[in-house]
Design a protein around this motif. Structure first.
Motif, short mmCIF file in Angstrom:
data_model
loop_
_atom_site.label_atom_id
_atom_site.label_comp_id
_atom_site.label_asym_id
_atom_site.label_seq_id
_atom_site.Cartn_x
_atom_site.Cartn_y
_atom_site.Cartn_z
N ARG A 1 0.76 -1.21 0.03
CA ARG A 1 0.02 -0.08 -0.08
C ARG A 1 0.91 1.28 -0.06
O ARG A 1 2.08 1.26 0.29
CB ARG A 1 -0.86 0.04 1.26
N TRP B 1 5.32 4.06 6.66
CA TRP B 1 3.88 3.21 7.01
C TRP B 1 3.61 3.14 8.43
O TRP B 1 4.60 2.67 9.33
CB TRP B 1 4.12 2.18 6.32
N GLU C 1 1.17 2.39 11.74
CA GLU C 1 -0.22 1.58 12.50
C GLU C 1 -0.16 2.24 13.90
O GLU C 1 0.76 2.03 14.50
CB GLU C 1 0.04 0.30 12.39
N CYS D 1 9.64 7.34 3.17
CA CYS D 1 8.31 6.94 3.20
C CYS D 1 7.89 6.29 4.79
O CYS D 1 8.97 5.69 5.13
CB CYS D 1 7.88 5.90 2.22
N ASP E 1 1.91 6.08 4.55
CA ASP E 1 0.99 7.32 5.22
C ASP E 1 1.63 8.42 5.21
O ASP E 1 0.87 9.66 5.33
CB ASP E 1 0.72 6.93 6.71
N GLN E 2 2.70 8.54 4.90
CA GLN E 2 3.44 9.87 4.86
C GLN E 2 4.98 9.94 4.34
O GLN E 2 5.54 8.76 4.29
CB GLN E 2 3.62 10.58 6.48
N GLN F 1 0.20 8.80 14.69
CA GLN F 1 -0.16 9.97 13.68
C GLN F 1 1.06 10.35 12.96
O GLN F 1 2.28 10.14 13.20
CB GLN F 1 -0.33 11.18 14.52
N PRO F 2 1.10 10.82 11.77
CA PRO F 2 2.00 11.35 10.90
C PRO F 2 2.86 12.41 11.79
O PRO F 2 2.32 12.97 12.70
CB PRO F 2 1.36 12.01 9.68
#
Length: 185
Positions: free
Chosen positions: A112, A134, A136, A132, A115-116, A139-140
Motif C-alpha cells: 500500500r 507506513w 499503524e 516513506c 501514510d507519510q 499519527q504522521p
C-alpha cells in the motif's frame, strides 16, 4: 514505554527514545555504532516480546526504486521476494504501534501507499531524502524545524566502503521528532 528500533545499527533513534526515559532497544544483524541496549541478531528473534512501539528500518537494497534497473535480476534470484516478505513480517507483527521506514519503493504497489513521506529539511537538516513512513496506531510526524538550503547530499555521496551505512543513518532531527511525538503513551 517499551520501544523496539528494528534494523538499526546506528543507535540514533534508540538513543532519542532513551533520552526521554523510554525502555528502548535497537536490533540489527550488525553491532551497534553507539553503546546502548542492542540485540545483535535477527529481529524476528525478539518480535514477540511485548513491545509498545516498533520503529523499523528494513533493508531497502532490493526494494528501493533507485535500484529499479536491477529489479529483473533481483526477482529472478529471489532477493526481491525475500525483502518484500521480511518487510511484511514487520508490518504484520503484533506490536500495536509501529512505523516502518523506507525510501520510495515497490512496497507502494506491492502492499500500500505510505501514510507519510518526510524529508530531512522538515526536521532541521538542509537536505533532501524522501523517506516513506507506513504507520499503524501512530499519527504522521509534524514538522519541527523547516530549514532552507536543501540539497541532495546523500544522493551525491561519492563511492566509498561505508557509503551504504552513511546513506541509511537516520537524521537526528527525525529521530528526535519520532521520540517526542510517538513517545507519548
Amino acid at each position: 514505554m517499551k520501544v523496539l528500533v528494528a534494523c538499526e545499527y546506528s543507535g540514533v533513534v534508540r538513543d532519542a527514545f532513551l533520552a526521554l526515559g523510554h525502555d528502548a532497544m535497537s536490533c540489527d544483524l550488525l553491532p551497534t555504532d553507539r553503546p546502548g541496549p542492542h540485540y545483535e541478531g535477527d529481529v524476528r528473534d525478539v518480535l514477540d516480546y511485548p513491545w509498545d512501539l516498533m520503529i523499523a528500518h528494513p533493508p531497502c537494497t532490493d526494494l528501493s526504486v533507485s535500484g529499479a534497473r536491477h529489479f529483473a535480476a533481483k526477482r529472478f534470484d529471489g532477493r526481491q521476494q525475500a525483502s518484500v516478505s521480511f518487510f511484511m513480517t514487520l508490518a504484520r507483527c503484533a506490536v500495536p504501534r509501529k512505523a516502518i521506514e523506507n525510501p520510495v519503493s515497490i512496497m507502494s504497489s506491492m502492499w500500500r501507499k505510505p501514510d507519510q513521506i518526510i524529508q530531512p529539511w522538515m526536521f532541521g537538516h538542509g537536505e533532501t531524502k524522501a523517506t516513506c513512513l507506513w504507520l499503524e496506531g501512530l499519527q504522521p510526524l509534524t514538522e519541527t524545524n523547516v530549514v532552507e538550503g536543501r540539497e541532495a547530499r546523500v544522493h551525491r555521496m561519492p563511492p566509498s566502503e561505508d557509503r551504504w551505512k552513511l546513506r541509511s543513518t537516520t537524521y537526528q532531527g527525525i529521530a528526535n521528532a519520532m521520540a517526542e511525538q510517538w513517545g507519548a503513551p
